[in-house]
Design a protein around this motif. Sequence first.
Motif, PDB file in Angstrom:
ATOM      1  N   MET A  38       0.839  -1.161   0.000  1.00 40.75           N
ATOM      2  CA  MET A  38       0.000   0.000   0.000  1.00 40.75           C
ATOM      3  C   MET A  38       0.897   1.242   0.000  1.00 40.75           C
ATOM      4  SD  MET A  38      -2.933   1.173   2.666  1.00 40.75           S
ATOM      5  CE  MET A  38      -4.012  -0.187   2.408  1.00 40.75           C
ATOM      6  N   ALA A  39       0.559   2.225  -0.766  1.00 36.70           N
ATOM      7  CA  ALA A  39       1.357   3.443  -0.894  1.00 36.70           C
ATOM      8  C   ALA A  39       0.684   4.576  -0.128  1.00 36.70           C
ATOM      9  CB  ALA A  39       1.489   3.822  -2.357  1.00 36.70           C
ATOM     10  N   TYR A  40       1.535   5.368   0.485  1.00 33.37           N
ATOM     11  CA  TYR A  40       1.058   6.535   1.212  1.00 33.37           C
ATOM     12  C   TYR A  40       1.687   7.783   0.605  1.00 33.37           C
ATOM     13  CZ  TYR A  40      -0.618   3.396   4.816  1.00 33.37           C
ATOM     14  OH  TYR A  40      -1.279   2.424   5.483  1.00 33.37           O
ATOM     15  N   VAL A  41       0.927   8.850   0.589  1.00 34.72           N
ATOM     16  CA  VAL A  41       1.433  10.119   0.072  1.00 34.72           C
ATOM     17  C   VAL A  41       1.350  11.148   1.184  1.00 34.72           C
ATOM     18  CG1 VAL A  41       1.076  11.982  -1.575  1.00 34.72           C
ATOM     19  CG2 VAL A  41       0.699   9.601  -2.267  1.00 34.72           C
ATOM     20  N   ASN A  42       2.484  11.731   1.457  1.00 31.95           N
ATOM     21  CA  ASN A  42       2.513  12.826   2.427  1.00 31.95           C
ATOM     22  C   ASN A  42       2.785  14.109   1.652  1.00 31.95           C
ATOM     23  OD1 ASN A  42       2.150  11.249   4.682  1.00 31.95           O
ATOM     24  ND2 ASN A  42       4.337  10.853   4.918  1.00 31.95           N
ATOM     25  N   SER A  43       1.987  15.079   1.868  1.00 31.43           N
ATOM     26  CA  SER A  43       2.232  16.351   1.202  1.00 31.43           C
ATOM     27  C   SER A  43       2.184  17.469   2.243  1.00 31.43           C
ATOM     28  CB  SER A  43       1.191  16.614   0.115  1.00 31.43           C
ATOM     29  OG  SER A  43      -0.086  16.724   0.689  1.00 31.43           O
ATOM     30  N   THR A  44       3.078  18.409   2.055  1.00 27.40           N
ATOM     31  CA  THR A  44       3.087  19.573   2.933  1.00 27.40           C
ATOM     32  C   THR A  44       2.925  20.808   2.072  1.00 27.40           C
ATOM     33  OG1 THR A  44       5.485  19.706   2.806  1.00 27.40           O
ATOM     34  CG2 THR A  44       4.584  18.496   4.660  1.00 27.40           C
ATOM     35  N   ARG A  45       2.196  21.723   2.588  1.00 26.87           N
ATOM     36  CA  ARG A  45       1.971  22.965   1.862  1.00 26.87           C
ATOM     37  C   ARG A  45       2.949  24.006   2.386  1.00 26.87           C
ATOM     38  NH1 ARG A  45      -3.029  23.444  -0.934  1.00 26.87           N
ATOM     39  NH2 ARG A  45      -2.795  25.680  -0.721  1.00 26.87           N
ATOM     40  N   VAL A  46       3.579  24.678   1.478  1.00 28.53           N
ATOM     41  CA  VAL A  46       4.494  25.740   1.839  1.00 28.53           C
ATOM     42  C   VAL A  46       3.715  27.052   1.794  1.00 28.53           C
ATOM     43  CG1 VAL A  46       6.597  26.952   1.188  1.00 28.53           C
ATOM     44  CG2 VAL A  46       6.443  24.473   0.884  1.00 28.53           C
ATOM     45  N   ALA A  47       3.759  27.733   2.907  1.00 24.92           N
ATOM     46  CA  ALA A  47       3.037  29.003   2.965  1.00 24.92           C
ATOM     47  C   ALA A  47       3.766  30.025   2.099  1.00 24.92           C
ATOM     48  CB  ALA A  47       2.946  29.490   4.401  1.00 24.92           C
ATOM     49  N   GLN A  48       3.046  30.625   1.212  1.00 24.93           N
ATOM     50  CA  GLN A  48       3.630  31.651   0.361  1.00 24.93           C
ATOM     51  C   GLN A  48       3.453  33.004   1.031  1.00 24.93           C
ATOM     52  OE1 GLN A  48       1.765  31.300  -3.431  1.00 24.93           O
ATOM     53  NE2 GLN A  48       2.946  29.498  -4.004  1.00 24.93           N
ATOM     54  N   LYS A  49       4.414  33.866   0.767  1.00 23.32           N
ATOM     55  CA  LYS A  49       4.322  35.205   1.328  1.00 23.32           C
ATOM     56  C   LYS A  49       3.228  35.982   0.618  1.00 23.32           C
ATOM     57  CE  LYS A  49       9.019  35.860   2.859  1.00 23.32           C
ATOM     58  NZ  LYS A  49      10.170  36.754   2.819  1.00 23.32           N
ATOM     59  N   GLY A  50       2.523  36.745   1.405  1.00 22.51           N
ATOM     60  CA  GLY A  50       1.492  37.589   0.840  1.00 22.51           C
ATOM     61  C   GLY A  50       2.087  38.875   0.275  1.00 22.51           C
ATOM     62  N   LEU A  51       1.254  39.633  -0.331  1.00 24.58           N
ATOM     63  CA  LEU A  51       1.690  40.885  -0.958  1.00 24.58           C
ATOM     64  C   LEU A  51       2.295  41.833   0.069  1.00 24.58           C
ATOM     65  CD1 LEU A  51       1.877  42.726  -3.410  1.00 24.58           C
ATOM     66  CD2 LEU A  51      -0.442  43.505  -2.899  1.00 24.58           C
ATOM     67  N   LEU A  52       1.690  41.952   1.228  1.00 21.38           N
ATOM     68  CA  LEU A  52       2.209  42.869   2.247  1.00 21.38           C
ATOM     69  C   LEU A  52       3.574  42.419   2.756  1.00 21.38           C
ATOM     70  CD1 LEU A  52      -1.003  43.740   4.285  1.00 21.38           C
ATOM     71  CD2 LEU A  52       0.171  45.113   2.562  1.00 21.38           C
ATOM     72  N   ASP A  53       3.774  41.108   2.889  1.00 23.36           N
ATOM     73  CA  ASP A  53       5.075  40.594   3.312  1.00 23.36           C
ATOM     74  C   ASP A  53       6.144  40.896   2.272  1.00 23.36           C
ATOM     75  OD1 ASP A  53       4.078  39.542   5.692  1.00 23.36           O
ATOM     76  OD2 ASP A  53       3.553  37.636   4.725  1.00 23.36           O
ATOM     77  N   ARG A  54       5.800  40.725   1.003  1.00 21.24           N
ATOM     78  CA  ARG A  54       6.763  41.006  -0.062  1.00 21.24           C
ATOM     79  C   ARG A  54       7.077  42.494  -0.143  1.00 21.24           C
ATOM     80  NH1 ARG A  54       4.360  38.113  -5.118  1.00 21.24           N
ATOM     81  NH2 ARG A  54       2.439  38.457  -3.966  1.00 21.24           N
ATOM     82  N   LEU A  55       6.073  43.341   0.071  1.00 19.01           N
ATOM     83  CA  LEU A  55       6.313  44.784   0.073  1.00 19.01           C
ATOM     84  C   LEU A  55       7.183  45.199   1.256  1.00 19.01           C
ATOM     85  CD1 LEU A  55       2.849  46.234  -1.001  1.00 19.01           C
ATOM     86  CD2 LEU A  55       4.972  46.206  -2.323  1.00 19.01           C
ATOM     87  N   ALA A  56       6.970  44.570   2.406  1.00 16.14           N
ATOM     88  CA  ALA A  56       7.798  44.865   3.575  1.00 16.14           C
ATOM     89  C   ALA A  56       9.243  44.440   3.320  1.00 16.14           C
ATOM     90  CB  ALA A  56       7.236  44.164   4.805  1.00 16.14           C
ATOM     91  N   ASP A  57       9.438  43.285   2.685  1.00 18.41           N
ATOM     92  CA  ASP A  57      10.791  42.838   2.339  1.00 18.41           C
ATOM     93  C   ASP A  57      11.445  43.798   1.360  1.00 18.41           C
ATOM     94  OD1 ASP A  57      10.536  40.640   3.984  1.00 18.41           O
ATOM     95  OD2 ASP A  57      10.061  39.243   2.346  1.00 18.41           O
ATOM     96  N   LEU A  58      10.690  44.254   0.388  1.00 14.05           N
ATOM     97  CA  LEU A  58      11.213  45.209  -0.585  1.00 14.05           C
ATOM     98  C   LEU A  58      11.620  46.507   0.100  1.00 14.05           C
ATOM     99  CD1 LEU A  58      11.787  46.089  -3.491  1.00 14.05           C
ATOM    100  CD2 LEU A  58       9.390  46.807  -3.644  1.00 14.05           C
ATOM    101  N   LYS A  59      10.792  46.985   1.008  1.00 15.37           N
ATOM    102  CA  LYS A  59      11.095  48.206   1.749  1.00 15.37           C
ATOM    103  C   LYS A  59      12.379  48.035   2.549  1.00 15.37           C
ATOM    104  CE  LYS A  59       9.605  48.959   5.671  1.00 15.37           C
ATOM    105  NZ  LYS A  59       9.407  49.213   7.044  1.00 15.37           N
ATOM    106  N   ASP A  60      12.540  46.886   3.195  1.00 15.24           N
ATOM    107  CA  ASP A  60      13.747  46.632   3.976  1.00 15.24           C
ATOM    108  C   ASP A  60      14.992  46.606   3.095  1.00 15.24           C
ATOM    109  OD1 ASP A  60      12.195  46.477   6.255  1.00 15.24           O
ATOM    110  OD2 ASP A  60      12.126  44.281   6.260  1.00 15.24           O
ATOM    111  N   ARG A  61      14.885  45.988   1.911  1.00 14.24           N
ATOM    112  CA  ARG A  61      16.025  45.937   0.997  1.00 14.24           C
ATOM    113  C   ARG A  61      16.379  47.323   0.472  1.00 14.24           C
ATOM    114  NH1 ARG A  61      13.295  41.414  -1.196  1.00 14.24           N
ATOM    115  NH2 ARG A  61      12.864  42.611  -3.086  1.00 14.24           N
TER     116      ARG A  61
END
Length: 71
Positions: free
Chosen positions: A1-24
């Motif tokens: 029997m086969a099992y599949v494990n999957s994990t979801r990677v949380a993607q950054k939202g627009l506000l997080d990306r804008l905050a990163d851009l501001k910091d850079r």
Amino acid sequence: MAYVNSTRVAQKGLLDRLADLKDRVLAAIQARRLYAQTVAELNALSDRDLADLGISRLGIVEVAREAAFGK
């Protein structure tokens, strides 16, 4: 029997990306200010003072770049 494990990677939202851009951008501005200040201070020194530090006039830009942005 086969099992599949999957994990979801949380993607950054627009506000997080804008905050990163501001910091850079702020980090880049700060590095540029440090570069300009270093060049100005080294240019203000006499040739003898620069020689005591082991820096030639032609090496000021390289020293300032390394001080501000690293190698």
